[in-house]
Design a protein around this motif. Structure first.
Motif, PDB file in Angstrom:
ATOM      1  N   HIS A  82      29.593  34.958  40.913  1.00 34.34           N
ATOM      2  CA  HIS A  82      30.971  34.670  41.366  1.00 34.34           C
ATOM      3  C   HIS A  82      31.586  35.812  42.177  1.00 34.34           C
ATOM      4  CE1 HIS A  82      31.372  30.890  39.136  1.00 34.34           C
ATOM      5  NE2 HIS A  82      30.540  31.461  38.286  1.00 34.34           N
ATOM      6  N   THR A  83      30.783  36.785  42.572  1.00 35.02           N
ATOM      7  CA  THR A  83      31.303  37.937  43.322  1.00 35.02           C
ATOM      8  C   THR A  83      32.074  37.487  44.571  1.00 35.02           C
ATOM      9  OG1 THR A  83      29.444  39.254  42.535  1.00 35.02           O
ATOM     10  CG2 THR A  83      30.594  40.101  44.474  1.00 35.02           C
ATOM     11  N   ASN A  84      33.226  38.124  44.800  1.00 34.32           N
ATOM     12  CA  ASN A  84      34.043  37.863  46.005  1.00 34.32           C
ATOM     13  C   ASN A  84      34.459  36.404  46.180  1.00 34.32           C
ATOM     14  OD1 ASN A  84      33.797  40.528  46.783  1.00 34.32           O
ATOM     15  ND2 ASN A  84      32.039  40.152  48.116  1.00 34.32           N
ATOM     16  N   SER A  85      34.644  35.668  45.097  1.00 28.70           N
ATOM     17  CA  SER A  85      34.872  34.227  45.299  1.00 28.70           C
ATOM     18  C   SER A  85      36.184  33.696  44.713  1.00 28.70           C
ATOM     19  CB  SER A  85      33.707  33.436  44.702  1.00 28.70           C
ATOM     20  OG  SER A  85      33.757  33.467  43.291  1.00 28.70           O
ATOM     21  N   LEU A  86      36.853  34.468  43.870  1.00 27.37           N
ATOM     22  CA  LEU A  86      38.023  33.913  43.187  1.00 27.37           C
ATOM     23  C   LEU A  86      39.328  34.288  43.898  1.00 27.37           C
ATOM     24  CD1 LEU A  86      36.662  34.798  39.699  1.00 27.37           C
ATOM     25  CD2 LEU A  86      37.422  32.502  40.270  1.00 27.37           C
ATOM     26  N   ASP A  87      40.224  33.309  43.989  1.00 30.44           N
ATOM     27  CA  ASP A  87      41.538  33.575  44.577  1.00 30.44           C
ATOM     28  C   ASP A  87      42.440  34.305  43.594  1.00 30.44           C
ATOM     29  OD1 ASP A  87      41.607  31.920  47.202  1.00 30.44           O
ATOM     30  OD2 ASP A  87      40.735  30.561  45.708  1.00 30.44           O
ATOM     31  N   PHE A  88      42.293  33.972  42.338  1.00 30.86           N
ATOM     32  CA  PHE A  88      43.235  34.466  41.332  1.00 30.86           C
ATOM     33  C   PHE A  88      42.525  34.511  39.979  1.00 30.86           C
ATOM     34  CE2 PHE A  88      46.655  33.601  38.175  1.00 30.86           C
ATOM     35  CZ  PHE A  88      47.468  34.698  38.445  1.00 30.86           C
ATOM     36  N   ILE A  89      42.845  35.533  39.196  1.00 31.11           N
ATOM     37  CA  ILE A  89      42.320  35.617  37.825  1.00 31.11           C
ATOM     38  C   ILE A  89      43.490  35.854  36.874  1.00 31.11           C
ATOM     39  CG2 ILE A  89      40.851  36.918  36.208  1.00 31.11           C
ATOM     40  CD1 ILE A  89      39.075  37.714  38.552  1.00 31.11           C
ATOM     41  N   LEU A  90      43.534  35.084  35.796  1.00 28.89           N
ATOM     42  CA  LEU A  90      44.530  35.329  34.746  1.00 28.89           C
ATOM     43  C   LEU A  90      43.783  35.916  33.551  1.00 28.89           C
ATOM     44  CD1 LEU A  90      47.554  35.034  34.183  1.00 28.89           C
ATOM     45  CD2 LEU A  90      47.032  32.896  33.007  1.00 28.89           C
ATOM     46  N   ASN A  91      44.096  37.177  33.255  1.00 32.27           N
ATOM     47  CA  ASN A  91      43.363  37.892  32.207  1.00 32.27           C
ATOM     48  C   ASN A  91      44.167  37.838  30.900  1.00 32.27           C
ATOM     49  OD1 ASN A  91      42.228  39.882  30.515  1.00 32.27           O
ATOM     50  ND2 ASN A  91      41.358  40.940  32.288  1.00 32.27           N
ATOM     51  N   CYS A  92      43.640  37.102  29.937  1.00 34.00           N
ATOM     52  CA  CYS A  92      44.357  36.811  28.678  1.00 34.00           C
ATOM     53  C   CYS A  92      43.752  37.542  27.476  1.00 34.00           C
ATOM     54  CB  CYS A  92      44.309  35.310  28.397  1.00 34.00           C
ATOM     55  SG  CYS A  92      44.921  34.277  29.733  1.00 34.00           S
TER      56      CYS A  92
ATOM     57  N   LEU B 158      37.484  42.443  38.688  1.00 33.56           N
ATOM     58  CA  LEU B 158      38.025  42.719  40.030  1.00 33.56           C
ATOM     59  C   LEU B 158      37.000  42.393  41.108  1.00 33.56           C
ATOM     60  CD1 LEU B 158      39.945  46.100  39.586  1.00 33.56           C
ATOM     61  CD2 LEU B 158      40.917  43.830  40.048  1.00 33.56           C
ATOM     62  N   ALA B 159      35.739  42.674  40.812  1.00 35.68           N
ATOM     63  CA  ALA B 159      34.667  42.454  41.799  1.00 35.68           C
ATOM     64  C   ALA B 159      34.498  40.970  42.138  1.00 35.68           C
ATOM     65  CB  ALA B 159      33.352  43.025  41.271  1.00 35.68           C
ATOM     66  N   LEU B 160      35.051  40.119  41.307  1.00 33.79           N
ATOM     67  CA  LEU B 160      34.905  38.681  41.547  1.00 33.79           C
ATOM     68  C   LEU B 160      35.993  38.129  42.461  1.00 33.79           C
ATOM     69  CD1 LEU B 160      33.989  37.491  37.936  1.00 33.79           C
ATOM     70  CD2 LEU B 160      32.548  38.581  39.665  1.00 33.79           C
ATOM     71  N   LEU B 161      37.050  38.946  42.694  1.00 34.67           N
ATOM     72  CA  LEU B 161      38.152  38.481  43.554  1.00 34.67           C
ATOM     73  C   LEU B 161      37.738  38.523  45.017  1.00 34.67           C
ATOM     74  CD1 LEU B 161      41.221  40.370  42.003  1.00 34.67           C
ATOM     75  CD2 LEU B 161      40.793  37.898  41.898  1.00 34.67           C
ATOM     76  N   LYS B 162      38.213  37.530  45.757  1.00 31.98           N
ATOM     77  CA  LYS B 162      38.110  37.509  47.217  1.00 31.98           C
ATOM     78  C   LYS B 162      38.967  38.614  47.807  1.00 31.98           C
ATOM     79  CE  LYS B 162      38.116  32.634  48.521  1.00 31.98           C
ATOM     80  NZ  LYS B 162      39.072  31.545  48.740  1.00 31.98           N
ATOM     81  N   ARG B 163      38.862  38.820  49.111  1.00 35.09           N
ATOM     82  CA  ARG B 163      39.841  39.676  49.783  1.00 35.09           C
ATOM     83  C   ARG B 163      41.245  39.125  49.505  1.00 35.09           C
ATOM     84  NH1 ARG B 163      42.385  38.601  54.254  1.00 35.09           N
ATOM     85  NH2 ARG B 163      40.780  37.225  55.091  1.00 35.09           N
ATOM     86  N   ASP B 164      42.161  40.026  49.206  1.00 37.18           N
ATOM     87  CA  ASP B 164      43.567  39.662  48.927  1.00 37.18           C
ATOM     88  C   ASP B 164      43.773  38.908  47.614  1.00 37.18           C
ATOM     89  OD1 ASP B 164      44.872  40.880  51.104  1.00 37.18           O
ATOM     90  OD2 ASP B 164      44.267  39.238  52.422  1.00 37.18           O
ATOM     91  N   GLY B 165      42.736  38.826  46.818  1.00 39.00           N
ATOM     92  CA  GLY B 165      42.886  38.152  45.522  1.00 39.00           C
ATOM     93  C   GLY B 165      43.671  39.009  44.533  1.00 39.00           C
ATOM     94  N   THR B 166      44.204  38.347  43.527  1.00 39.85           N
ATOM     95  CA  THR B 166      45.017  39.036  42.510  1.00 39.85           C
ATOM     96  C   THR B 166      44.474  38.747  41.115  1.00 39.85           C
ATOM     97  OG1 THR B 166      47.021  38.855  43.848  1.00 39.85           O
ATOM     98  CG2 THR B 166      47.341  39.193  41.485  1.00 39.85           C
TER      99      THR B 166
END
Ligand code: NAP
Ligand code: ZN
Length: 355
Positions: A234-244, A255-263
């Motif tokens: 899933h590297t560089n593929s997620l728009d958003f992650i909610l860490n619970c 963090l490594a799984l977020l796309k550019r500009d992902g949060t």
């Protein structure tokens, strides 16, 4: 004063035990509620054990409250005796500052008053929902429209709004790939809500045995976060992650799984800090780490209405008040599917300490 009976922690190490106390007399804007059910949030445990180093004892936790209105003050307009009502994490705020003005009472510039462990002028701290009744200003009382499975509605008052608010703020919806980290009370609500918002949901868990459940709850994919191969897919593929997640852990792997500009937004509030994240991982992809605190009253009502429309409630295990200490131990082991809810009728059970 109104007599109240519940369970309190008296020190970080004591078991919660029966406790008699008083609520304020009903004011003109107040609603008095007999509590039917109260969800058990990990924040209750953090607070009972003083893990955030701010607990006022005795502490009566509980901020996922549903009950029946039994009295209303003379100026109350939105509730009447017999209504089903909810109370979440806040019972007051200054109502004067810019945040309150925008309906963001949780970010009140003068500090909101928590349903428990909040300061009260002239004496005690606030006492929460592990008790038989509560008196709350009408402004902080929520309308509950889906009343069929009330016990399962209770967790929406914290776990529901705490996940709905950031999912909505960061515009999760169709076409977005969204990660949810940790399948606990908050995480399982995040999966259901993000799915209902139309996103592609990837659930990250440390517990491989939760895979089936996650798919049933609405995840499109499930990743065991301890497996580097599964994570790398899933590297560089997620728009958003909610860490619970309720415990300190390495954020870089997510963090490594977020796309550019992902949060990645943190809602989990562990007692110990996370290791400092890799600055280069942030810089090179303009990634962001954010936080989010519960949700405002208007947004909580919006969430309740959204959940009613989409038929969303919590997956719960009902417990008696007397079982709370064992429930805390099980929550620490991740052994809850996926929220404990206290049946307040248990306070009256014959043979219990309350009898
Ligand atoms: P919970 O039901 O105990 O769920 C936490 C989940 O985190 C567990 O089910 C587990 O999921 C995962 N986890 C636990 N220990 C872990 C570890 N060492 N490493 C990785 N994952 C771990 O707790 P909750 O009630 O959902 O609350 C979660 C956190 O949010 C708490 O810290 C709570 O205080 C906080 N909270 C914040 C707000 C806010 O406004 N920001 C509001 C409410 C609660 P897996 O088994 O799937 O890995
Ligand atoms: Zn909570």
């Amino acid at each position: 004063m109104i007599k109240s009976y519940g369970y309190a922690a008296h020190s970080p190490t004591d078991r919660l035990a029966p406790y008699q106390f008083e609520r304020r007399e009903l004011g003109p804007h107040d609603v008095q509620i007999d509590i039917l059910y109260c969800g058990v949030c990990h924040s209750d445990l953090h607070t009972a054990r003083n893990e955030w180093k701010n607990t006022l004892y005795p502490s009566v936790p509980g901020h996922e409250i549903v009950g029946k209105v039994v009295a209303v003050g003379e100026h109350v307009t939105r509730f009447k005796v017999g209504d089903i009502a909810g109370v979440g994490c806040m019972v007051d705020s200054c109502q004067q500052c810019s945040s309150c003005g925008e309906g963001l009472e949780q970010y009140c510039e003068n500090g909101f008053v928590g349903t428990y462990n909040g300061p009260v002028f002239g004496g005690d701290n606030t006492y929460g929902g592990y008790s038989d009744n509560i008196v709350v200003s009408e402004k902080f009382v929520l309308r509950i429209t889906h009343t069929e499975n009330l016990a399962a509605v209770a967790p929406l008052l914290c776990a529901g709004i705490t996940t709905y608010s950031p999912l909505s703020h960061w515009k999760v919806g169709p076409g977005k790939k969204v990660g949810v980290v940790g399948l606990g009370g908050l995480g399982h609500m995040a999966v259901k809500i993000a799915h209902a918002m139309g996103a592609h949901v990837v659930l990250f868990t440390t517990s491989p045995d939760k895979k089936e459940d996650a798919l049933r709850l609405g995840a499109d994919e499930v990743v065991v976060s301890r497996s580097p191969d599964e994570m790398a897919a899933h590297t560089n593929s997620l728009d958003f992650i909610l860490n619970c997640v309720a415990a300190s852990h390495n954020l870089d792997a997510f963090l490594a799984l977020l796309k550019r500009d992902g949060t990645m937004t943190l809602v989990g509030a562990p007692a110990e800090p996370h290791p400092s994240p890799d600055v280069f991982s942030l810089i090179f992809k303009r990634r962001q780490i954010a936080g989010s605190l519960i949700g405002g009253i208007a947004e909580t009502q919006e969430m309740l209405d959204f959940c009613a429309k989409h038929n969303i409630v919590s997956d719960i295990e009902m417990i008696d008040m007397q079982d709370i200490n064992e429930a805390y131990e099980r929550m620490l082991k991740g052994d809850v599917k996926y929220r404990f809810v206290i049946d307040m009728a248990s306070l009256k059970k014959e043979g219990s300490a309350a009898a």
